[in-house]
Motif scaffolding. Structure first.
Motif, PDB file in Angstrom:
ATOM      1  N   ALA A  77       0.761  -1.260   0.236  1.00  0.00           N
ATOM      2  CA  ALA A  77      -0.045  -0.044   0.083  1.00  0.00           C
ATOM      3  C   ALA A  77       0.753   1.234   0.009  1.00  0.00           C
ATOM      4  O   ALA A  77       0.812   2.367  -1.051  1.00  0.00           O
ATOM      5  N   VAL A  78       1.859   1.113   0.884  1.00  0.00           N
ATOM      6  CA  VAL A  78       2.776   2.573   0.927  1.00  0.00           C
ATOM      7  C   VAL A  78       3.691   2.569  -0.390  1.00  0.00           C
ATOM      8  O   VAL A  78       3.778   3.711  -0.788  1.00  0.00           O
ATOM      9  N   ASN A  79       4.101   1.426  -1.012  1.00  0.00           N
ATOM     10  CA  ASN A  79       4.754   1.725  -2.209  1.00  0.00           C
ATOM     11  C   ASN A  79       3.920   2.311  -3.387  1.00  0.00           C
ATOM     12  O   ASN A  79       4.482   3.062  -3.932  1.00  0.00           O
ATOM     13  N   ARG A  80       2.683   2.240  -3.253  1.00  0.00           N
ATOM     14  CA  ARG A  80       1.742   2.895  -4.193  1.00  0.00           C
ATOM     15  C   ARG A  80       1.905   4.288  -4.257  1.00  0.00           C
ATOM     16  O   ARG A  80       1.756   4.988  -5.118  1.00  0.00           O
ATOM     17  N   LEU A  81       1.963   4.799  -2.721  1.00  0.00           N
ATOM     18  CA  LEU A  81       2.109   6.321  -2.680  1.00  0.00           C
ATOM     19  C   LEU A  81       3.060   7.109  -3.124  1.00  0.00           C
ATOM     20  O   LEU A  81       3.203   8.277  -3.074  1.00  0.00           O
ATOM     21  N   THR A  89       7.081   6.047   8.594  1.00  0.00           N
ATOM     22  CA  THR A  89       7.787   6.591  10.141  1.00  0.00           C
ATOM     23  C   THR A  89       6.620   6.097  11.140  1.00  0.00           C
ATOM     24  O   THR A  89       7.111   5.447  12.035  1.00  0.00           O
ATOM     25  N   LEU A  90       5.319   6.177  10.678  1.00  0.00           N
ATOM     26  CA  LEU A  90       4.481   5.621  11.903  1.00  0.00           C
ATOM     27  C   LEU A  90       4.471   4.296  11.718  1.00  0.00           C
ATOM     28  O   LEU A  90       4.568   3.798  13.219  1.00  0.00           O
ATOM     29  N   TRP A 150       7.225   2.834  14.335  1.00  0.00           N
ATOM     30  CA  TRP A 150       7.148   2.931  16.015  1.00  0.00           C
ATOM     31  C   TRP A 150       7.357   1.747  16.582  1.00  0.00           C
ATOM     32  O   TRP A 150       8.181   1.570  17.561  1.00  0.00           O
ATOM     33  N   PRO A 151       6.268   0.890  16.296  1.00  0.00           N
ATOM     34  CA  PRO A 151       6.416  -0.594  17.141  1.00  0.00           C
ATOM     35  C   PRO A 151       7.698  -1.146  17.489  1.00  0.00           C
ATOM     36  O   PRO A 151       7.933  -1.702  18.605  1.00  0.00           O
ATOM     37  N   TYR A 152       8.388  -1.060  16.255  1.00  0.00           N
ATOM     38  CA  TYR A 152       9.949  -1.647  16.232  1.00  0.00           C
ATOM     39  C   TYR A 152      10.638  -1.196  17.739  1.00  0.00           C
ATOM     40  O   TYR A 152      11.290  -1.787  18.148  1.00  0.00           O
ATOM     41  N   ALA A 153      10.535   0.194  17.707  1.00  0.00           N
ATOM     42  CA  ALA A 153      11.314   1.059  18.619  1.00  0.00           C
ATOM     43  C   ALA A 153      10.724   0.789  20.131  1.00  0.00           C
ATOM     44  O   ALA A 153      11.403   1.165  21.275  1.00  0.00           O
ATOM     45  N   PHE A 197       7.942  -4.788   7.515  1.00  0.00           N
ATOM     46  CA  PHE A 197       7.353  -3.701   6.722  1.00  0.00           C
ATOM     47  C   PHE A 197       8.754  -3.139   5.989  1.00  0.00           C
ATOM     48  O   PHE A 197       8.556  -2.904   4.736  1.00  0.00           O
ATOM     49  N   LEU A 198       9.632  -2.760   6.700  1.00  0.00           N
ATOM     50  CA  LEU A 198      11.019  -1.869   6.261  1.00  0.00           C
ATOM     51  C   LEU A 198      11.572  -2.848   5.174  1.00  0.00           C
ATOM     52  O   LEU A 198      11.626  -2.418   4.016  1.00  0.00           O
ATOM     53  N   PHE A 199      11.705  -4.105   5.526  1.00  0.00           N
ATOM     54  CA  PHE A 199      12.316  -4.959   4.412  1.00  0.00           C
ATOM     55  C   PHE A 199      11.458  -5.203   2.961  1.00  0.00           C
ATOM     56  O   PHE A 199      12.157  -5.069   2.051  1.00  0.00           O
ATOM     57  N   PHE A 200      10.122  -5.315   3.401  1.00  0.00           N
ATOM     58  CA  PHE A 200       9.685  -5.623   2.141  1.00  0.00           C
ATOM     59  C   PHE A 200       9.240  -4.316   1.406  1.00  0.00           C
ATOM     60  O   PHE A 200       9.394  -4.323   0.133  1.00  0.00           O
TER      61      PHE A 200
END
Ligand SMILES: Nc1ncnc2c1ncn2[C@@H]1O[C@H](COP(=O)(O)OP(=O)(O)OP(=O)(O)O)[C@@H](O)[C@H]1O
Ligand SMILES: [Mg+2]
Lengths: 294, 347
Positions: free
Chosen positions: A96-100, A109-110, A113-116, A174-177
């Motif tokens: 989804a983000v890749n389309r934007l 960025t949002l 957060w969970p990873y931190a 998510f980051l890696f994908f």
């Protein structure tokens, strides 16, 4: 490959520079690991005054212990569920983000957060949300006729730790994908669109196969994570309960060793876990480092 | 096979970048039209709008009888060859060729027949079971062509398909594309910024500049009668000499003819300049530099009173040396007149 060689003024300097890292690794990782291997072959009396060599007794007992075998099954279920859920959701979000294209950074960025958030805090967060008396979700679930109480219901406790552990891991996946998706050239998508493939077909026949190195790498990392790094999440939410329902292998090392005070068995368990890591790491190095072929 | 019609086509990219300003163009059935122009003039944008990869801000595009503005790329029945080939890296060459046919539910025997035929025509049969990364650049180019022809689409769209090849291979592939297009008679739009490629491939040439069409016509027509200063300077190598009339008049003296009113810039092709004497504007200057190209030589000549050096083409070897003085004439009938302000040709 050509790598630049640094020339040091004295021969000892490079060793001196890596020494702190080596010392930390030796004291905090290698030495305890060695101790664990050693004590897995020993039996210690309850007061720690004498030890005797018992060979493979602890290992033998473990594999005959129904509680240990049950924990193994539970861990497998937990690891698979977390890997599938966190990777699946991460892939959906990354697509989804890749389309934007541009506005993607704010979402990214949002989503990071969970990873931190530390595992224990993540655990407590979900413990609050799912708390049977004060949490918001049990309240909502009641309307759907679900009586949520993970302190009594083992299945629900397992669902809770799966959710908490997956949530924390989604960011990383998510980051890696996202990075993987961005390295798939746009022209391949366009060529496939001209070749008559719809968006879903394009995803499954072009994009997903090209992501396979990333997917494989993440699978190993996530299995590693669920088997070893979820101690904090479990300890903060269910502490292995109720009635062992969420007592995974890594948590059992702790509960048998520190609470049950059976150090020999606990050491044997941690050695078995260590073997798991070694196997997973070897797989990762053999296949991921050489790049999955496509 | 089909004609392609563009009517009042405009493209505004997000951020208010107008890439195409109202373009009208009719491409006939079976024709090979080449879009040529400097970088950023909107060639790719126009091609991608025909393909359906970019939305059309204004105007209509039709392929055959259908307006395709709102059609997906797949529904337009076109095939595109990309600059980077865009071969699917995880599929074998055969799978690359089959992909588009399978997606359209072509029967197995038909797929096999078409793939075999394309492999034969393009001489890629030996590589059918290899992956794209195991092929050379030229072979990949052929596979990309193959992927387009197996589909037997209404039109081929090419976006600088040869620009990743070395000069020699580019020349060969150019001829091959021309031959293939002639035998298949598939309507084609070909984008390039290489004017030699453009001149040699095109049935008709479309010169673009800044999102507008400057001139459309047969390559030789454009060469012989450029409609604007831009086309005059863009088509032809070495480029046409363009000189302000007042400077030329000052230098030429009595030999300066009266020109059509409005013409304040004259142009002359380097190969039209006559060395020595004869009828026309008589000039003399110093040879600054000689470029021997082989069959001909390019002379850069400095004439006192004219700012830029004139380029002259002499067939064979140059019979003068650098720093020598030469006399030459610009024949009146070889002059092209342009108006500086409008940039258009003046007859
Ligand atoms: N996605 C985009 N968003 C905004 N502007 C764009 C986009 N794509 C292209 N442009 C702009 O539109 C204009 C035309 O671009 P286009 O790619 O069509 O040029 P081109 O003629 O193909 O050039 P080249 O020969 O370098 O490939 C350029 O000014 C470019 O900056
Ligand atoms: Mg382009």
């Amino acid at each position: 490959m050509d790598t630049k060689r640094t020339v040091f003024p004295s021969q000892g300097l490079p060793y001196l520079l890596v020494a702190p890292q080596l010392i930390i690794t030796l004291i905090f990782f290698i030495w305890p690991a060695g101790q664990a291997v050693k004590s897995s072959f020993e039996r210690e009396d309850p007061f720690g005054l004498s030890t005797s060599f018992v060979g493979l007794m602890h290992y033998g007992r473990l594999f005959q212990d129904p509680a240990y075998l049950a924990s193994m099954g539970r861990t497998a279920l937990f690891a698979l569920a977390v890997t599938v859920i966190s990777m699946g959701l991460a892939l959906v979000l990354a697509t989804a983000v890749n389309r934007l294209i541009r506005s993607g950074t704010a979402y990214s960025t949002l989503l990071l957060w969970p990873y931190a958030v530390s595992p224990v805090v993540a655990g407590i967060l979900w413990w609050f949300i799912f708390n049977s008396t004060t949490g918001i979700l049990p309240y909502v679930l009641e309307f759907f006729g679900v009586d949520w109480n993970h302190q009594l219901n083992g299945g629900q406790a397992m669902i809770l730790i799966i959710i908490a552990a997956s949530w924390k891991q989604i960011s990383y996946n998510f980051l890696f994908f996202l990075a993987g998706l961005q390295s798939v050239p746009q022209s391949l998508n366009e060529a496939a669109a001209i070749d008559g493939a719809g968006p879903f077909k394009r995803f499954w026949t072009i994009v997903f196969p090209l992501l396979s190195p990333t997917t494989f790498f993440l699978m190993i990392v996530n299995l590693n994570y669920t088997m070893f790094d979820t101690f904090g999440v479990i300890d903060a939410t269910t502490a292995g309960g109720p009635n062992q329902a969420t007592n995974t292998l890594v948590y059992k090392v702790y509960s048998d060793g520190y609470i049950g005070l059976n150090l020999g068995s606990s050491s044997a368990q941690s050695v078995i876990l260590m073997l798991f890591v070694i196997v997973l790491t070897v797989i990762q190095f053999r296949y991921v480092e050489r790049r999955v072929q496509y | 096979m089909a004609s392609i019609d563009l009517k009042g086509v405009r493209k505004v990219y997000p951020g208010n970048v107008t890439a195409i300003h109202s373009v009208d163009l009719s491409i006939e059935d079976g024709e090979l039209v080449v879009l040529v122009g400097p970088s950023g003039c909107g060639k790719s944008t126009l091609l991608r709008m025909i393909a359906g990869l970019e939305t059309i801000t204004d105007g209509t595009i039709s392929i055959g009888a259908d307006v395709v503005n709102n059609k997906e790329p797949a529904e337009r029945d076109i095939a595109m060859v990309f600059q980077n080939y865009a071969l699917y890296p995880h599929m074998s060459v055969r799978q690359n060729l089959e992909y588009g046919l399978k997606n359209r539910g072509t029967p197995r025997e038909e797929i096999d027949r078409r793939v075999a035929e394309a492999a034969r025509v393009l001489e890629i049969a030996p590589f059918l079971d290899r992956k794209p990364r195991q092929l050379s650049g030229g072979q990949r180019q052929r596979v990309a062509m193959g992927r387009a022809i197996v589909r037997q689409p209404k039109a081929f769209l090419f976006d600088e398909p040869l620009s990743n090849l070395d000069a020699k291979l580019r020349g060969q592939m150019r001829i091959e594309i021309r031959r293939l297009q002639r035998s298949l008679k598939t309507t084609s739009v070909y984008v390039t910024h290489d004017q030699l490629e453009a001149m040699t491939l095109a049935d008709r040439l479309v010169v673009m500049n800044g999102g507008r069409i400057e001139q459309v016509g047969k390559p030789i027509e454009l060469y012989d009668r450029p409609a604007s200063l831009f086309v005059a300077g863009f088509i032809g190598s070495p480029p046409m000499n363009l000189l302000p009339v007042e400077t030329l008049a000052a230098v030429a003296g009595a030999t300066m003819p009266t020109l059509t009113p409005g013409a304040d810039i004259v142009g002359i092709r380097p190969d039209q300049v006559v060395l020595g004497g004869g009828d026309g504007i008589a000039l003399s200057g110093t040879v600054e530099l000689i470029e021997p190209v082989g069959g001909e030589s390019h002379l850069y000549v400095r004439v006192e009173g004219i700012e830029q050096a004139l380029i002259l083409v002499q067939q064979g070897r140059a019979n003068v040396g650098e720093a020598e003085r030469i006399d030459f004439v610009l024949p009146i009938q070889a002059l092209h007149g342009f108006n500086r302000e409008s940039g258009r040709r003046v007859e």
